[in-house]
Write a protein that holds these residues in place. Structure first.
Motif, PDB file in Angstrom:
ATOM      1  N   ALA A  10      41.385  35.502  53.335  1.00 39.10           N
ATOM      2  CA  ALA A  10      42.224  34.494  52.882  1.00 39.10           C
ATOM      3  C   ALA A  10      42.299  33.463  53.816  1.00 39.10           C
ATOM      4  N   VAL A  11      42.138  32.345  53.258  1.00 38.41           N
ATOM      5  CA  VAL A  11      42.391  31.222  54.131  1.00 38.41           C
ATOM      6  C   VAL A  11      43.477  30.333  53.725  1.00 38.41           C
ATOM      7  N   LEU A  12      44.566  30.167  54.637  1.00 41.75           N
ATOM      8  CA  LEU A  12      45.740  29.511  54.285  1.00 41.75           C
ATOM      9  C   LEU A  12      45.773  28.187  55.104  1.00 41.75           C
ATOM     10  N   ASN A  13      46.637  27.433  54.566  1.00 41.36           N
ATOM     11  CA  ASN A  13      47.028  25.983  55.214  1.00 41.36           C
ATOM     12  C   ASN A  13      48.455  26.134  55.493  1.00 41.36           C
ATOM     13  N   SER A  14      48.909  27.104  56.584  1.00 33.44           N
ATOM     14  CA  SER A  14      50.281  27.348  56.703  1.00 33.44           C
ATOM     15  C   SER A  14      50.758  27.055  58.173  1.00 33.44           C
ATOM     16  N   ASP A  15      51.893  26.913  58.573  1.00 30.94           N
ATOM     17  CA  ASP A  15      52.365  26.973  59.911  1.00 30.94           C
ATOM     18  C   ASP A  15      52.461  28.391  60.379  1.00 30.94           C
ATOM     19  N   ILE A  16      51.426  28.785  61.472  1.00 27.63           N
ATOM     20  CA  ILE A  16      51.425  29.984  61.852  1.00 27.63           C
ATOM     21  C   ILE A  16      52.770  30.692  62.353  1.00 27.63           C
ATOM     22  N   ARG A  17      53.745  29.783  62.576  1.00 23.82           N
ATOM     23  CA  ARG A  17      55.025  30.317  62.866  1.00 23.82           C
ATOM     24  C   ARG A  17      55.862  30.868  61.568  1.00 23.82           C
ATOM     25  N   ASP A  18      55.372  30.335  60.504  1.00 24.35           N
ATOM     26  CA  ASP A  18      56.252  30.748  59.192  1.00 24.35           C
ATOM     27  C   ASP A  18      55.653  32.093  58.621  1.00 24.35           C
ATOM     28  N   THR A  20      56.859  34.464  57.190  1.00 23.45           N
ATOM     29  CA  THR A  20      57.595  34.933  55.706  1.00 23.45           C
ATOM     30  C   THR A  20      56.494  34.253  54.736  1.00 23.45           C
ATOM     31  N   LYS A  21      56.504  32.973  54.981  1.00 15.41           N
ATOM     32  CA  LYS A  21      55.664  32.411  53.858  1.00 15.41           C
ATOM     33  C   LYS A  21      54.215  32.869  53.914  1.00 15.41           C
ATOM     34  N   ILE A  22      53.601  33.346  54.991  1.00 14.64           N
ATOM     35  CA  ILE A  22      52.168  33.636  54.937  1.00 14.64           C
ATOM     36  C   ILE A  22      51.993  35.055  54.486  1.00 14.64           C
ATOM     37  N   PHE A  23      53.070  35.928  54.774  1.00 19.75           N
ATOM     38  CA  PHE A  23      53.042  37.354  54.177  1.00 19.75           C
ATOM     39  C   PHE A  23      53.388  37.425  52.827  1.00 19.75           C
ATOM     40  N   GLU A  24      54.284  36.433  52.340  1.00 21.14           N
ATOM     41  CA  GLU A  24      54.643  36.401  50.898  1.00 21.14           C
ATOM     42  C   GLU A  24      53.587  35.495  49.868  1.00 21.14           C
ATOM     43  N   SER A  25      52.485  34.870  50.561  1.00 23.38           N
ATOM     44  CA  SER A  25      51.613  34.450  49.815  1.00 23.38           C
ATOM     45  C   SER A  25      50.750  35.344  49.001  1.00 23.38           C
ATOM     46  N   GLU A  57      57.715  36.818  69.847  1.00 20.39           N
ATOM     47  CA  GLU A  57      58.480  37.473  68.397  1.00 20.39           C
ATOM     48  C   GLU A  57      57.587  37.077  67.364  1.00 20.39           C
ATOM     49  N   LEU A  58      56.794  36.163  67.478  1.00 25.97           N
ATOM     50  CA  LEU A  58      55.813  35.910  66.304  1.00 25.97           C
ATOM     51  C   LEU A  58      54.805  37.063  66.246  1.00 25.97           C
ATOM     52  N   VAL A  59      54.288  37.487  67.400  1.00 25.55           N
ATOM     53  CA  VAL A  59      53.321  38.542  67.258  1.00 25.55           C
ATOM     54  C   VAL A  59      53.750  39.511  66.805  1.00 25.55           C
ATOM     55  N   CYS A  60      55.143  39.986  67.369  1.00 27.86           N
ATOM     56  CA  CYS A  60      55.898  40.947  66.878  1.00 27.86           C
ATOM     57  C   CYS A  60      55.937  41.037  65.540  1.00 27.86           C
ATOM     58  N   ARG A  61      56.494  40.133  64.805  1.00 26.19           N
ATOM     59  CA  ARG A  61      56.620  39.849  63.190  1.00 26.19           C
ATOM     60  C   ARG A  61      55.483  40.144  62.482  1.00 26.19           C
ATOM     61  N   VAL A  62      54.258  39.715  63.055  1.00 23.74           N
ATOM     62  CA  VAL A  62      53.148  39.936  62.493  1.00 23.74           C
ATOM     63  C   VAL A  62      52.630  41.579  62.542  1.00 23.74           C
ATOM     64  N   CYS A  63      52.762  42.198  63.504  1.00 17.78           N
ATOM     65  CA  CYS A  63      52.494  43.387  63.936  1.00 17.78           C
ATOM     66  C   CYS A  63      53.406  44.369  62.815  1.00 17.78           C
ATOM     67  N   GLN A  64      54.542  43.884  62.922  1.00 17.29           N
ATOM     68  CA  GLN A  64      55.391  44.630  61.646  1.00 17.29           C
ATOM     69  C   GLN A  64      54.904  44.708  60.476  1.00 17.29           C
ATOM     70  N   GLN A  65      54.418  43.488  59.847  1.00 18.44           N
ATOM     71  CA  GLN A  65      53.794  43.393  58.498  1.00 18.44           C
ATOM     72  C   GLN A  65      52.449  43.898  58.297  1.00 18.44           C
ATOM     73  N   LEU A  66      51.663  44.587  59.414  1.00 20.21           N
ATOM     74  CA  LEU A  66      50.335  45.025  59.099  1.00 20.21           C
ATOM     75  C   LEU A  66      50.609  46.524  59.123  1.00 20.21           C
ATOM     76  N   PRO A  67      49.387  47.218  58.145  1.00 18.62           N
ATOM     77  CA  PRO A  67      49.301  48.543  58.101  1.00 18.62           C
ATOM     78  C   PRO A  67      48.915  49.234  59.307  1.00 18.62           C
ATOM     79  N   SER A  68      49.598  50.480  59.406  1.00 21.36           N
ATOM     80  CA  SER A  68      49.421  51.200  60.790  1.00 21.36           C
ATOM     81  C   SER A  68      47.568  51.246  60.838  1.00 21.36           C
TER      82      SER A  68
END
Length: 155
Positions: A10-18, A20-25, A57-68
């Protein structure tokens, strides 16, 4: 080119800091499944994020959204020479109208990997030395500042 196979990319044009928007896309939701690990690549991007935006915190949020079983890849400009960090950061902030992050210390980069299972080494390393294919590969000659990083498995 990356978007050619929508089953795997997936290629998104989003702010990496957002995150929520990325994972809800819909594009990202389509790719993530609880039973299938993925890779999150933060390659030469975290040094572009100012401390005020808390890249840890950004890296932590991403890790929390990813599958084990997923993997995290990080590389970023790093140096333990604080004066050099200040000079390089000042230069980059000047040419980007103060929107650039900064060169971080080795310890600060290691914080990105806290609580994760770092692969192949007890800690991250200068990236041109991480699992080299041969002694013929080019190595960074400078030791004052390096592109420093590693790979970790997300539990």
């Amino acid at each position: 080119m990356l978007a050619e196979d929508p089953r795997t990319t997936a290629v998104l044009n989003s702010d990496i800091r957002d995150t929520t928007k990325i994972f809800e896309s819909s594009a990202v939701r389509r790719l993530l499944r609880d039973d299938q690990p993925v890779g999150a690549l933060f390659v030469s991007v975290l040094d572009c994020i100012p401390d005020d935006d808390d890249p840890w915190e950004l890296v932590c949020r991403v890790c929390q959204q990813l599958p084990s079983g997923s993997y995290l890849v990080i590389s970023q400009l790093a140096s333990d020479d604080l004066e050099l960090c200040r000079r390089i950061t000042g230069f980059m902030q000047e040419i980007t109208d103060n929107s650039w992050g900064r060169v971080r210390s080795i310890g600060e980069v290691n914080r990105f990997f806290e609580g994760l299972d770092v692969l192949e080494a007890p800690e991250p390393v200068e990236v041109s030395r991480w699992l080299p294919d041969s002694d013929l590969a080019p190595r960074q000659r400078s030791k004052e500042w390096i592109e420093y990083g590693g790979v970790a498995r997300i539990g």
